[in-house]
Design a protein around this motif. Structure first.
Motif, PDB file in Angstrom:
ATOM      1  N   PRO A  61      42.690  47.138  40.699  1.00  0.00           N
ATOM      2  CA  PRO A  61      43.262  46.598  39.461  1.00  0.00           C
ATOM      3  C   PRO A  61      44.415  45.635  39.690  1.00  0.00           C
ATOM      4  CG  PRO A  61      43.804  48.934  39.733  1.00  0.00           C
ATOM      5  CD  PRO A  61      42.758  48.613  40.746  1.00  0.00           C
ATOM      6  N   GLU A  62      45.050  45.714  40.858  1.00  0.00           N
ATOM      7  CA  GLU A  62      46.148  44.789  41.143  1.00  0.00           C
ATOM      8  C   GLU A  62      45.662  43.350  41.274  1.00  0.00           C
ATOM      9  OE1 GLU A  62      44.445  45.920  45.125  1.00  0.00           O
ATOM     10  OE2 GLU A  62      44.879  46.965  43.237  1.00  0.00           O
ATOM     11  N   ARG A  63      44.340  43.154  41.400  1.00  0.00           N
ATOM     12  CA  ARG A  63      43.779  41.813  41.543  1.00  0.00           C
ATOM     13  C   ARG A  63      43.260  41.233  40.226  1.00  0.00           C
ATOM     14  NH1 ARG A  63      39.924  42.959  46.866  1.00  0.00           N
ATOM     15  NH2 ARG A  63      41.569  43.843  48.207  1.00  0.00           N
ATOM     16  N   ILE A  64      43.173  42.054  39.192  1.00  0.00           N
ATOM     17  CA  ILE A  64      42.532  41.621  37.957  1.00  0.00           C
ATOM     18  C   ILE A  64      43.312  40.501  37.281  1.00  0.00           C
ATOM     19  CG2 ILE A  64      41.906  42.316  35.607  1.00  0.00           C
ATOM     20  CD1 ILE A  64      41.165  45.068  36.736  1.00  0.00           C
ATOM     21  N   THR A  65      44.617  40.653  37.176  1.00  0.00           N
ATOM     22  CA  THR A  65      45.413  39.674  36.431  1.00  0.00           C
ATOM     23  C   THR A  65      45.310  38.286  37.043  1.00  0.00           C
ATOM     24  OG1 THR A  65      46.951  41.408  35.726  1.00  0.00           O
ATOM     25  CG2 THR A  65      47.713  39.130  35.568  1.00  0.00           C
ATOM     26  N   ASP A  88      43.531  47.096  29.480  1.00  0.00           N
ATOM     27  CA  ASP A  88      44.567  47.036  30.515  1.00  0.00           C
ATOM     28  C   ASP A  88      43.978  47.304  31.900  1.00  0.00           C
ATOM     29  OD1 ASP A  88      47.560  47.002  31.228  1.00  0.00           O
ATOM     30  OD2 ASP A  88      46.844  48.869  32.129  1.00  0.00           O
ATOM     31  N   THR A  91      46.243  47.707  35.109  1.00  0.00           N
ATOM     32  CA  THR A  91      47.153  46.643  35.538  1.00  0.00           C
ATOM     33  C   THR A  91      48.606  46.921  35.155  1.00  0.00           C
ATOM     34  OG1 THR A  91      46.934  45.295  33.514  1.00  0.00           O
ATOM     35  CG2 THR A  91      45.282  44.969  35.254  1.00  0.00           C
ATOM     36  N   LEU A  95      48.221  42.477  32.742  1.00  0.00           N
ATOM     37  CA  LEU A  95      47.176  41.636  32.158  1.00  0.00           C
ATOM     38  C   LEU A  95      47.541  41.240  30.727  1.00  0.00           C
ATOM     39  CD1 LEU A  95      44.486  40.232  32.373  1.00  0.00           C
ATOM     40  CD2 LEU A  95      43.374  42.368  31.725  1.00  0.00           C
TER      41      LEU A  95
END
Length: 213
Positions: A61-65, A88, A91, A95
């Motif tokens: 999830p740290e890569r999603i934004t 969310d 994140t 995000l």
């Protein structure tokens, strides 16, 4: 998985679609592609296009934004409106902050389990000992849960990961007996009791409908 991005020659660029409505791009998690395409087809939302980011980002999830930022920058000039079909998703609010900064809308809620179930119902249940599957995760349980956690190689780790869970709740978007059996088998593998809850598309359908009008 990417469907009808602006690189496809068949797309209409910024301007009015044949319906008279502006072009809208949905930037979505790949785990939601099937459901979004079904909603487009069922409702005749031909002015909505879809591009998907890799579903495996759910495991990072740290890569999603940053991935969403990149997609917005790439596609903004080709559409009248961009909408982000993520909640969310772990994140930690990053995000939502990025979408506000970029002036794009996103689906509300903590994650897809909540918006499929319905945000109000999900929050009221407060099911802290439930592990959730959707249709996508029922199909892809090995690829997104079993193998990434190393349970294919070290099944003894199961209780370390899932010892605090009591139930596997399958939030079913479709009435598919084969998927129900896959989800039930996943519950058995995790040593959890099984519950199936038919949700349909839940708040996802309502969010996209609001963007489509």
């Amino acid at each position: 998985m990417t469907t009808r991005t602006p690189d496809d020659h068949a797309l209409t660029r910024t301007g009015l679609a044949p319906s008279g409505r502006g072009r809208v791009l949905l930037i979505a998690c790949g785990a939601l592609a099937r459901e979004i395409l079904d909603l487009k087809r069922l409702n005749g939302w031909d002015h909505l296009d879809l591009t998907c980011l890799p579903a495996i980002l759910h495991n990072h999830p740290e890569r999603i934004t940053d991935a969403v930022r990149t997609a917005v920058a790439r596609h903004r000039g080709a559409y009248d409106r961009l909408c982000v079909v993520y909640a969310d998703c772990g994140t930690g609010g990053a995000l939502q902050a990025a979408c506000a900064e970029l002036d794009v809308e996103m689906v509300p809620g903590p994650h897809c389990y909540a918006f499929f179930d319905g945000l109000a119902r999900f929050e009221a249940r407060d099911e802290v000992t439930a592990f959730y599957l959707t249709d996508f995760l029922a199909r892809q349980f090995d690829a997104f849960v079993w193998v990434p956690l190393g349970l294919d190689r070290h099944p003894e780790l199961r209780d370390l990961y899932f010892g605090n869970y009591e139930r596997l709740v399958y939030l079913a978007q479709t009435d598919d007996p084969a998927l129900t059996e896959k989800a039930r088998a996943s519950a058995d593998r995790l040593g959890l009791t099984f519950e199936r809850r038919f949700t349909g598309y839940g708040d996802l359908a309502r969010a996209i409908e609001a963007w489509a009008v």
